[in-house]
Write a protein that holds these residues in place. Structure first.
Motif, PDB file in Angstrom:
ATOM      1  N   SER A 192       2.700   1.406  -3.513  1.00 12.43           N
ATOM      2  CA  SER A 192       1.794   1.759  -4.613  1.00 12.43           C
ATOM      3  C   SER A 192       1.312   3.202  -4.481  1.00 12.43           C
ATOM      4  O   SER A 192       1.110   3.891  -5.487  1.00 12.43           O
ATOM      5  CB  SER A 192       0.626   0.778  -4.717  1.00 12.43           C
ATOM      6  OG  SER A 192      -0.136   0.754  -3.528  1.00 12.43           O
ATOM      7  N   ASP A 193       1.162   3.679  -3.252  1.00 16.98           N
ATOM      8  CA  ASP A 193       0.803   5.084  -3.040  1.00 16.98           C
ATOM      9  C   ASP A 193       1.925   5.995  -3.540  1.00 16.98           C
ATOM     10  O   ASP A 193       1.677   6.976  -4.251  1.00 16.98           O
ATOM     11  CB  ASP A 193       0.501   5.335  -1.563  1.00 16.98           C
ATOM     12  CG  ASP A 193      -0.003   6.741  -1.298  1.00 16.98           C
ATOM     13  OD1 ASP A 193      -0.984   7.153  -1.953  1.00 16.98           O
ATOM     14  OD2 ASP A 193       0.583   7.420  -0.437  1.00 16.98           O
ATOM     15  N   THR A 194       3.141   5.659  -3.187  1.00 12.06           N
ATOM     16  CA  THR A 194       4.308   6.443  -3.625  1.00 12.06           C
ATOM     17  C   THR A 194       4.408   6.470  -5.154  1.00 12.06           C
ATOM     18  O   THR A 194       4.756   7.497  -5.739  1.00 12.06           O
ATOM     19  CB  THR A 194       5.605   5.857  -3.021  1.00 12.06           C
ATOM     20  OG1 THR A 194       5.506   5.936  -1.598  1.00 12.06           O
ATOM     21  CG2 THR A 194       6.838   6.591  -3.495  1.00 12.06           C
ATOM     22  N   LEU A 242       0.831  -1.203   0.000  1.00 11.91           N
ATOM     23  CA  LEU A 242       0.000   0.000   0.000  1.00 11.91           C
ATOM     24  C   LEU A 242       0.864   1.251   0.000  1.00 11.91           C
ATOM     25  O   LEU A 242       0.593   2.213  -0.734  1.00 11.91           O
ATOM     26  CB  LEU A 242      -0.948   0.009   1.205  1.00 11.91           C
ATOM     27  CG  LEU A 242      -2.097  -0.990   1.160  1.00 11.91           C
ATOM     28  CD1 LEU A 242      -2.868  -0.990   2.476  1.00 11.91           C
ATOM     29  CD2 LEU A 242      -3.035  -0.697  -0.011  1.00 11.91           C
ATOM     30  N   GLU A 243       1.915   1.216   0.790  1.00 11.95           N
ATOM     31  CA  GLU A 243       2.828   2.358   0.855  1.00 11.95           C
ATOM     32  C   GLU A 243       3.552   2.548  -0.487  1.00 11.95           C
ATOM     33  O   GLU A 243       3.631   3.667  -1.007  1.00 11.95           O
ATOM     34  CB  GLU A 243       3.833   2.140   1.985  1.00 11.95           C
ATOM     35  CG  GLU A 243       4.658   3.359   2.316  1.00 11.95           C
ATOM     36  CD  GLU A 243       5.526   3.120   3.539  1.00 11.95           C
ATOM     37  OE1 GLU A 243       6.733   3.418   3.450  1.00 11.95           O
ATOM     38  OE2 GLU A 243       5.006   2.642   4.571  1.00 11.95           O
ATOM     39  N   ASP A 276      -2.941   3.785  -8.051  1.00  8.50           N
ATOM     40  CA  ASP A 276      -4.200   3.625  -7.320  1.00  8.50           C
ATOM     41  C   ASP A 276      -4.861   2.267  -7.569  1.00  8.50           C
ATOM     42  O   ASP A 276      -5.529   1.729  -6.689  1.00  8.50           O
ATOM     43  CB  ASP A 276      -5.177   4.744  -7.690  1.00  8.50           C
ATOM     44  CG  ASP A 276      -4.672   6.115  -7.270  1.00  8.50           C
ATOM     45  OD1 ASP A 276      -3.929   6.207  -6.273  1.00  8.50           O
ATOM     46  OD2 ASP A 276      -5.017   7.097  -7.958  1.00  8.50           O
ATOM     47  N   ASN A 298      -3.197  -0.197  -5.333  1.00  7.36           N
ATOM     48  CA  ASN A 298      -3.537   0.180  -3.963  1.00  7.36           C
ATOM     49  C   ASN A 298      -4.940  -0.280  -3.613  1.00  7.36           C
ATOM     50  O   ASN A 298      -5.165  -0.875  -2.545  1.00  7.36           O
ATOM     51  CB  ASN A 298      -3.392   1.704  -3.808  1.00  7.36           C
ATOM     52  CG  ASN A 298      -3.292   2.130  -2.377  1.00  7.36           C
ATOM     53  OD1 ASN A 298      -4.295   2.177  -1.684  1.00  7.36           O
ATOM     54  ND2 ASN A 298      -2.083   2.441  -1.940  1.00  7.36           N
TER      55      ASN A 298
END
Length: 159
Positions: free
Chosen positions: A126-128, A123-124, A132, A135
């Protein structure tokens, strides 16, 4: 197909793809462990856990397919050899023959904890990367495991 065709930077998404392949490897070992638990469950909790393990491995099979398809969507090939799964997975194979029903539950809980840890890292990442799609997918998988973890812990009488 490559990441830029879906408006993502290949450089930024590469770590996500690598993590997804590791996640895929861990999920395959978890899946096979669930199958072994389903096949080899004995004891008082047979009827409850036999059905639950089947539900979980069916869900895992669908999840594995989604993970592999996401890797392909991002323009890379997913791992597809057991050799790779065993080498890259931090979840280890076990022999479920003769294992007690509650030991099986403990193994599944440990696997889920590890998968949730991987999911939080994904999650971290894919956010960076601004990814989306990954995520959202990983968040759905994590929510399922968090709820299942709570239910199995309640079943086992754990806090």
């Amino acid at each position: 197909m490559d990441a830029k065709e879906i408006s993502l930077s290949e450089k930024k998404v590469k770590p996500v793809v690598d993590m997804l392949n590791d996640y895929l490897a861990n999920y395959h070992i978890h899946y096979q462990k669930l199958r072994g638990c389903h096949w080899n469950i004995k004891g008082q909790n047979f009827f409850t856990l036999h059905v639950k393990f089947e539900e979980l491995y069916t869900n895992a099979q669908l999840t594995i397919d989604e993970i592999a398809e996401r890797v392909l969507t991002l323009g890379k090939p997913p791992h597809s050899r057991f050799e790779d799964y065993i080498k890259e997975s931090t979840i280890k194979e076990i022999n479920t023959i003769g294992m007690s029903d509650m030991a099986m539950v403990d193994e599944v809980l440990a696997d889920m904890a590890k998968l949730i840890e991987i999911e939080r890292d994904l999650l971290e990442a894919s956010d960076t990367a601004g990814d989306d799609g990954t995520n959202d997918m990983v968040n759905r998988f994590m929510q399922f495991k968090e709820k299942t973890n709570w239910m199995l812990r309640s079943f086992a009488g754990k806090k």
